[in-house]
Every structure is written in C-alpha cells, then in structure tokens.
Design a protein around this motif. Structure first.
Motif, PDB file in Angstrom:
ATOM      1  N   LYS A  86       1.764  39.146 -29.888  1.00 57.21           N
ATOM      2  CA  LYS A  86       2.841  39.027 -30.879  1.00 57.21           C
ATOM      3  C   LYS A  86       2.602  39.752 -32.199  1.00 57.21           C
ATOM      4  O   LYS A  86       3.313  39.524 -33.164  1.00 57.21           O
ATOM      5  N   VAL A  88       3.101  42.638 -34.455  1.00 59.56           N
ATOM      6  CA  VAL A  88       4.018  43.774 -34.522  1.00 59.56           C
ATOM      7  C   VAL A  88       3.260  45.092 -34.767  1.00 59.56           C
ATOM      8  O   VAL A  88       3.445  46.079 -34.056  1.00 59.56           O
ATOM      9  N   SER A 126      12.830  36.130 -29.577  1.00 62.62           N
ATOM     10  CA  SER A 126      12.626  36.257 -31.025  1.00 62.62           C
ATOM     11  C   SER A 126      13.869  36.813 -31.683  1.00 62.62           C
ATOM     12  O   SER A 126      14.612  37.604 -31.077  1.00 62.62           O
ATOM     13  N   CYS A 127      14.053  36.461 -32.948  1.00 64.02           N
ATOM     14  CA  CYS A 127      15.169  37.018 -33.719  1.00 64.02           C
ATOM     15  C   CYS A 127      14.975  38.511 -33.938  1.00 64.02           C
ATOM     16  O   CYS A 127      15.877  39.181 -34.426  1.00 64.02           O
ATOM     17  N   THR A 128      13.807  39.026 -33.572  1.00 62.92           N
ATOM     18  CA  THR A 128      13.558  40.461 -33.680  1.00 62.92           C
ATOM     19  C   THR A 128      14.584  41.255 -32.857  1.00 62.92           C
ATOM     20  O   THR A 128      14.861  42.413 -33.164  1.00 62.92           O
ATOM     21  N   TYR A 151       6.491  45.601 -29.716  1.00 62.12           N
ATOM     22  CA  TYR A 151       6.532  44.144 -29.540  1.00 62.12           C
ATOM     23  C   TYR A 151       7.989  43.672 -29.410  1.00 62.12           C
ATOM     24  O   TYR A 151       8.356  42.960 -28.473  1.00 62.12           O
ATOM     25  N   ASN A 181      11.343  32.271 -37.987  1.00 61.55           N
ATOM     26  CA  ASN A 181       9.922  32.346 -38.371  1.00 61.55           C
ATOM     27  C   ASN A 181       9.234  30.985 -38.260  1.00 61.55           C
ATOM     28  O   ASN A 181       9.417  30.136 -39.142  1.00 61.55           O
ATOM     29  N   ASN A 200      -1.364  38.481 -40.218  1.00 61.71           N
ATOM     30  CA  ASN A 200      -0.222  39.355 -40.510  1.00 61.71           C
ATOM     31  C   ASN A 200       0.906  38.562 -41.139  1.00 61.71           C
ATOM     32  O   ASN A 200       1.688  39.078 -41.909  1.00 61.71           O
ATOM     33  N   ASN A 201       1.005  37.299 -40.743  1.00 61.77           N
ATOM     34  CA  ASN A 201       2.166  36.489 -41.134  1.00 61.77           C
ATOM     35  C   ASN A 201       1.957  35.835 -42.491  1.00 61.77           C
ATOM     36  O   ASN A 201       0.833  35.576 -42.920  1.00 61.77           O
ATOM     37  N   LEU A 202       3.087  35.556 -43.116  1.00 62.31           N
ATOM     38  CA  LEU A 202       3.070  35.083 -44.499  1.00 62.31           C
ATOM     39  C   LEU A 202       2.308  33.759 -44.685  1.00 62.31           C
ATOM     40  O   LEU A 202       1.433  33.671 -45.548  1.00 62.31           O
ATOM     41  N   LEU A 217      -2.611  37.254 -52.245  1.00 63.05           N
ATOM     42  CA  LEU A 217      -1.468  37.579 -51.382  1.00 63.05           C
ATOM     43  C   LEU A 217      -0.723  38.749 -52.005  1.00 63.05           C
ATOM     44  O   LEU A 217      -0.490  38.754 -53.216  1.00 63.05           O
ATOM     45  N   ILE A 219       2.887  40.348 -51.987  1.00 60.66           N
ATOM     46  CA  ILE A 219       4.283  40.191 -51.547  1.00 60.66           C
ATOM     47  C   ILE A 219       4.838  41.592 -51.330  1.00 60.66           C
ATOM     48  O   ILE A 219       4.802  42.435 -52.237  1.00 60.66           O
ATOM     49  N   TYR A 235      12.552  29.995 -42.095  1.00 61.50           N
ATOM     50  CA  TYR A 235      11.253  29.418 -41.717  1.00 61.50           C
ATOM     51  C   TYR A 235      11.462  28.074 -41.037  1.00 61.50           C
ATOM     52  O   TYR A 235      11.891  27.105 -41.666  1.00 61.50           O
TER      53      TYR A 235
HETATM   54  N1  UFG Z   1       5.024  38.949 -46.193  1.00 60.29           N
HETATM   55  C1  UFG Z   1       4.447  39.264 -47.418  1.00 60.29           C
HETATM   56  N2  UFG Z   1       3.094  39.343 -47.471  1.00 60.29           N
HETATM   57  C2  UFG Z   1       2.294  39.110 -46.394  1.00 60.29           C
HETATM   58  C3  UFG Z   1       2.898  38.782 -45.164  1.00 60.29           C
HETATM   59  C4  UFG Z   1       4.272  38.721 -45.105  1.00 60.29           C
HETATM   60  O1  UFG Z   1       5.132  39.491 -48.407  1.00 60.29           O
HETATM   61  O2  UFG Z   1       1.064  39.208 -46.524  1.00 60.29           O
HETATM   62  C5  UFG Z   1       6.487  38.850 -46.125  1.00 60.29           C
HETATM   63  C6  UFG Z   1       7.107  39.873 -45.181  1.00 60.29           C
HETATM   64  O3  UFG Z   1       7.337  41.083 -45.848  1.00 60.29           O
HETATM   65  C7  UFG Z   1       8.372  39.155 -44.744  1.00 60.29           C
HETATM   66  C8  UFG Z   1       7.981  37.669 -44.797  1.00 60.29           C
HETATM   67  O4  UFG Z   1       6.833  37.595 -45.609  1.00 60.29           O
HETATM   68  O5  UFG Z   1       9.361  39.366 -45.679  1.00 60.29           O
HETATM   69  C9  UFG Z   1       7.659  37.107 -43.428  1.00 60.29           C
HETATM   70  O6  UFG Z   1       6.709  37.943 -42.803  1.00 60.29           O
HETATM   71  P1  UFG Z   1       5.938  37.519 -41.485  1.00 60.29           P
HETATM   72  O7  UFG Z   1       4.982  38.632 -41.158  1.00 60.29           O
HETATM   73  O8  UFG Z   1       5.392  36.152 -41.614  1.00 60.29           O
HETATM   74  O9  UFG Z   1       7.096  37.434 -40.411  1.00 60.29           O
HETATM   75  P2  UFG Z   1       8.136  38.563 -39.959  1.00 60.29           P
HETATM   76  O10 UFG Z   1       9.470  38.050 -40.376  1.00 60.29           O
HETATM   77  O11 UFG Z   1       7.761  39.904 -40.347  1.00 60.29           O
HETATM   78  O12 UFG Z   1       7.893  38.521 -38.393  1.00 60.29           O
HETATM   79  C10 UFG Z   1       8.416  37.534 -37.641  1.00 60.29           C
HETATM   80  C11 UFG Z   1       7.536  37.255 -36.432  1.00 60.29           C
HETATM   81  C12 UFG Z   1       7.581  38.400 -35.476  1.00 60.29           C
HETATM   82  C13 UFG Z   1       8.995  38.854 -35.214  1.00 60.29           C
HETATM   83  C14 UFG Z   1       9.709  39.124 -36.504  1.00 60.29           C
HETATM   84  C15 UFG Z   1      11.146  39.509 -36.302  1.00 60.29           C
HETATM   85  O13 UFG Z   1       6.197  37.025 -36.818  1.00 60.29           O
HETATM   86  O14 UFG Z   1       6.994  37.966 -34.271  1.00 60.29           O
HETATM   87  O15 UFG Z   1       9.687  37.958 -37.285  1.00 60.29           O
HETATM   88  O16 UFG Z   1      11.781  39.740 -37.504  1.00 60.29           O
HETATM   89  F1  UFG Z   1       9.035  39.970 -34.475  1.00 60.29           F
END
Ligand code: UFG
Length: 341
Positions: A86, A88, A126-128, A151, A181, A200-202, A217, A219, A235
């Motif tokens: 998962k 990306v 996924s909403c992706t 992905y 999310n 990778n995730n927030l 962190l 942003i 979320y």
């Molecule tokens: N973000 C930050 N800093 C970080 C990590 C994330 O600012 O260190 C922001 C991202 O830019 C985004 C938000 O936090 O705006 C959420 O980011 P995530 O990485 O947690 O999640 P995503 O929305 O990018 O990804 C999620 C799922 C994926 C899926 C995707 C589809 O993790 O599996 O949604 O939009 F593919």
C-alpha cells in the motif's frame, strides 16, 4: 460459528477487523505472510479476545498454498481480502512488485474460492480510484479516473476484475469498500498500525514526531484552494472501518447483496492537515513540532466521502470523532514505546 477467511488479517485494518468479527460472533481465520506486519499483532489480537485466532503463514499469491488452507479449513463461508502492498511512493519505483502482489493475490484467491465453492468476498478498495474528483463529496457514482500511481492502478484493476467476474455469469458476490483515510487504533491500544521505517502517512508521522522518534512533521503544502491552504482528507477511525467489513460480510451471507457493489467508507467530513494536527494537539495535550514544506507530488488537493449509500444499505455509521481517533493513535504509540523497553 460462521468461518470467515481474512487475508492480510495480521495487518493494520485486517487485525482490527478480526477483532470485530469475533465480537460479532464469527470465526475468523487469518492468512498473512508477515511481509508488512509483525507477529506481535497476533499477540495483540489474542490479548484483546482472550484467546488465539488461527493464522496460516502463507503468501496469498501462492495458489497451491491457498488451496491447502481451503482444504484444511472446511466450511469457509466468506472471504475478506486485505492482503496487498500500500505504499504509493514505493509502487512508483517498483511497479511490478505491486502488480504481482496486489493483482496476483486477488486472481489466485478468486481461482481457489471458485474451486471450493466459496462465493462471498469483501474487497479492500480505496478512494484513490476517484483520482482528483471533479465533485465533492464523492459518491459511488463519481467517475473512476486514471490512477495516479501503480498502487492506485492495482485497486482500479482489481475492481475491474471483480466487475468482469460479476458480469460473466459467475455466482461470485463481491462488496468492494472504498476506504478514505484510515487512522487510529483499537481503544485497548493492543493493536494498531506498525509502519515499517519512516511512515508515509500523516497520523503515524504525527505520533512518531510527538514521541521524539522523528524530529519534525513537514506539512506538504499550504497553498491549496482550501480554507487554510492544506489538503483535505476524510479520516475514518480504523475500528469504524473494521465494523464496515463485518456488516458487509453479514449482508453478503444473508443473500441481500448484489453481484458487485461498491461503498464509500469514510466519515463524510473533510478535514485539512492543519485541522488534523490541531485535533491531535487538543486530544493529547502534546505540542507538535511541524513546518510547512512544498507540496508532495501526486497529492489530491481535497477529497471526502458521501457515505449515504453505506449508511442506508449497510447500516454503517461512524462512532468516533477525529480527536478520539487521534487519542487512540497516541495511546498505541505509547504502548509501542512501553513494550520496546
Ligand atoms: N501529509 C503531510 N505530511 C506527511 C504525510 C502526509 O502533510 O508527512 C499530508 C498529505 O499531503 C495529505 C494528508 O497528509 O494531504 C494525508 O496523507 P497520507 O499519506 O496519510 O494519506 P493519502 O491521502 O496521501 O493516502 C491515502 C492512502 C493511500 C491512498 C490514498 C488515496 O494512504 O493508500 O489515500 O488518496 F491511495
């Protein structure tokens, strides 16, 4: 007790779903190859439930190994398929790894399900698949778009495979849940997300920063067309999401589901990254060290779900606020710290 096979059942969403299945009176059986989780998640599940859940340590792309599980575990009534990679960014660097694992495991699983006359499947989507949506909130009718990453493409292809199967005259019944999310952890803090390396995730990045594992962190961008300039996401607490799988499998087993159905699973509310950070600070009393950095390539500026369909047809409802979800993520981070001592 109805036996439900849960592939990827030792993973983040899988482990929470296994707990909810048991609490709803099902007998889950886990398949996991532990490539992206740890044995301790099984211990966490056992601690919550007061007993072990059967786990087969196999790779879901391995048709012969899957067959052995179906032979051994007679009376499987339905399958919830989580097993997938998962990340990306990694998928962009190693696309074949993603196509092999995510698409290969679904095809192998469907083949073996057919051989054993098991025809009820809940699929992790996924909403992706909505890409950068032209309308908000997104409904299940919002057009699916070209994927932004390998992905994302694996999720889109898997949905297409399931749709093709449903329209081929087969008697496979599939419910695909399109997650927004997922965040947070079980209220017991015994299971939660176990990110490998730098998250990778927030939310795991937030909790690791507050715990002193990461310095700061970043942003990713504050110049989007949103109230505070940061991206908007929906979320959803992982336990609410886990419960959506239970109601989805229940509906499939009751014979009320169509051959192929798609449901958005989110809260219906969009929050900016800054709002998420503030919710974490309010919920935990921790002050987060963060800075604003450049946009992350590939990020969708804003997306959140219309959950009317899941509410009306599955009876799905969220019960957890963003603050509560953040608090549970923090309690889990603290549990990891305690158990690492
Ligand atoms: N973000 C930050 N800093 C970080 C990590 C994330 O600012 O260190 C922001 C991202 O830019 C985004 C938000 O936090 O705006 C959420 O980011 P995530 O990485 O947690 O999640 P995503 O929305 O990018 O990804 C999620 C799922 C994926 C899926 C995707 C589809 O993790 O599996 O949604 O939009 F593919």
């Amino acid at each position: 007790m109805k036996k439900i096979l849960v592939t990827g059942g030792a993973g983040y969403i899988g482990s929470h779903t296994v707990v909810e299945l048991v609490e709803a009176g099902y007998e889950p059986v886990i398949i996991d190859n532990f490539s992206n989780t740890e044995e301790r998640s099984l211990q966490g599940i056992a601690d919550i439930l007061g007993g072990d859940v059967t786990c087969h340590r196999i790779d879901c792309t391995d048709t012969a190994a899957l067959r052995e599980v179906f032979e051994k575990e007679t009376d499987i009534e339905g399958v919830i398929h989580f097993a997938a990679f998962k990340a990306v960014g990694e998928s962009v660097d190693e696309p074949l790894k993603y196509y092999h694992n995510n698409v290969g495991s679904l095809v192998a699983l469907l083949q073996v399900m057919k051989e054993f006359n098991v025809n009820k499947l809940v699929f992790s989507s996924s909403c992706t698949v909505y890409g950068i949506p032209a309308e908000l909130p997104v409904t299940e009718q919002t057009p699916v778009q070209k994927a932004n990453s390998p992905y994302g493409n694996t999720k889109k292809i898997c949905e297409e495979i399931l749709t093709d199967l449903a329209t081929s005259g087969s008697d496979m019944y599939t419910t695909a849940l399109r997650y927004f999310n997922p965040i947070g952890a079980h209220p017991s803090a015994k299971i939660g997300e176990l990110p490998l390396g730098v998250p990778n995730n927030l939310v795991p990045f937030i909790t690791q920063t507050a715990a002193g594992i990461r310095e700061q962190l970043t942003i990713f961008g504050n110049d989007y067309d949103t109230p505070d300039g940061t991206c908007i996401r929906d979320y959803v607490h992982v336990v609410d999401l886990a419960k959506a799988h239970v109601v989805a499998i229940e509906r499939l087993l009751s014979g009320k589901a169509g051959n192929i159905e798609f449901f958005n699973v989110g809260t219906g509310t969009g929050n900016t990254v800054l709002e998420a950070v503030q919710a974490f600070e309010r919920a935990t009393g921790e002050k987060l060290n963060y800075k604003i950095g450049p946009r992350r390539p590939g990020d969708v500026p804003k997306i959140f779900a219309d959950v009317t369909k899941a509410t009306e047809e599955l009876g799905f409802k969220t019960t957890t606020t963003l603050e509560e979800a953040m608090k549970s993520a923090w309690d889990w981070q603290m549990h990891l710290k305690e158990t690492a001592k």
